[in-house]
Design a protein around this motif. Structure first.
Motif, mmCIF file in Angstrom:
data_model
loop_
_atom_site.group_PDB
_atom_site.id
_atom_site.type_symbol
_atom_site.label_atom_id
_atom_site.label_comp_id
_atom_site.label_asym_id
_atom_site.label_seq_id
_atom_site.Cartn_x
_atom_site.Cartn_y
_atom_site.Cartn_z
ATOM 1 N N LEU A 94 1.174 -1.125 -0.198
ATOM 2 C CA LEU A 94 -0.192 -0.199 -0.226
ATOM 3 C C LEU A 94 0.900 0.937 0.514
ATOM 4 N N TYR A 95 2.344 1.115 0.583
ATOM 5 C CA TYR A 95 2.442 2.131 1.051
ATOM 6 C C TYR A 95 3.572 2.578 -0.578
ATOM 7 N N THR A 96 3.544 1.538 -1.553
ATOM 8 C CA THR A 96 4.421 1.808 -2.305
ATOM 9 C C THR A 96 3.106 2.345 -3.088
ATOM 10 N N LYS A 97 2.455 2.065 -3.324
ATOM 11 C CA LYS A 97 1.161 2.622 -4.486
ATOM 12 C C LYS A 97 1.534 4.470 -3.956
ATOM 13 N N GLU A 99 2.937 6.399 -3.229
ATOM 14 C CA GLU A 99 4.527 6.724 -2.755
ATOM 15 C C GLU A 99 3.643 7.018 -4.273
ATOM 16 N N ALA A 100 3.926 6.266 -5.504
ATOM 17 C CA ALA A 100 3.546 6.024 -6.762
ATOM 18 C C ALA A 100 3.131 7.636 -7.197
ATOM 19 N N LEU A 101 1.215 7.428 -6.807
ATOM 20 C CA LEU A 101 0.358 8.289 -6.659
ATOM 21 C C LEU A 101 0.845 9.644 -6.194
ATOM 22 N N THR A 102 1.263 9.995 -5.160
ATOM 23 C CA THR A 102 1.656 11.531 -5.108
ATOM 24 C C THR A 102 3.160 11.534 -5.702
ATOM 25 N N LYS A 112 -5.364 7.389 -12.612
ATOM 26 C CA LYS A 112 -6.762 6.639 -12.812
ATOM 27 C C LYS A 112 -6.256 5.536 -12.353
ATOM 28 N N GLU A 113 -5.910 4.516 -13.437
ATOM 29 C CA GLU A 113 -5.154 3.023 -13.463
ATOM 30 C C GLU A 113 -4.777 2.834 -12.290
ATOM 31 N N LEU A 114 -4.171 3.729 -12.211
ATOM 32 C CA LEU A 114 -2.644 3.709 -10.743
ATOM 33 C C LEU A 114 -4.090 3.846 -9.373
#
Length: 160
Positions: A94-97, A99-102, A112-114
């Motif tokens: 979850l943390y990785t996702k 970070e990728a989003l922010t 949207k996919e992210l």
């Protein structure tokens, strides 16, 4: 419910009937799926078994509250160290996702996919947390409703 209520609660029908304030024959009808568990008895059943609580929440919310046992099967390791490890893995993902989003500057479709992936990771964490809470509460005889009430009171008093 696939398995009878009595078997899922690991109790004789007579004991289930007493706890639910129902006749043994009514419980037998629920066990044989000739009758549904009355909605007003669901909270009682939920407090008797965290697995049933998760199942009821899953059914009542149309899957919005996800059920780890549906996802991974009944053989989920409920030992506290196994649940801790699984939670840490899910939280890292979850943390990785997050970070990728922010950190991303991408087109709206890709974003949207992210976000969709992020929501799935959140659900993974929630599933483990629900099972972990129920497992600990059941093991130590702690009433989660009372814990929730106490927590809310502490928040209202500015102590949490």
């Amino acid at each position: 419910m696939a398995m009878s209520l009595s078997k899922r609660l690991n109790m004789p029908q007579k004991e289930v009937a007493v706890r639910l304030n129902m006749s043994r024959s009514a419980v037998a009808m629920i066990d044989t799926e000739k009758r549904k568990l009355p909605e007003d008895r669901e909270p009682i059943v939920a407090r008797m078994s965290f697995k049933m609580a998760i199942e009821i929440a899953n059914e009542r919310t149309g899957g919005y509250i996800s059920n780890l046992f549906d996802t991974y099967g009944e053989d989920v390791d409920l030992h506290s160290s196994a649940l801790k490890e699984r939670l840490l893995i899910e939280m890292k993902e979850l943390y990785t996702k997050l970070e990728a989003l922010t950190l991303s500057r991408m087109n709206p479709l890709k974003k949207k996919e992210l976000v969709t992936d992020l929501l799935m990771e959140i659900e993974d964490v929630e599933e483990v947390i629900h099972v972990m809470k129920g497992s600990y509460a059941e093991e130590f005889g702690i009433d989660l409703v009372e814990v929730s009430k106490r927590r809310k009171e502490l928040i209202r008093n500015g102590e949490r």
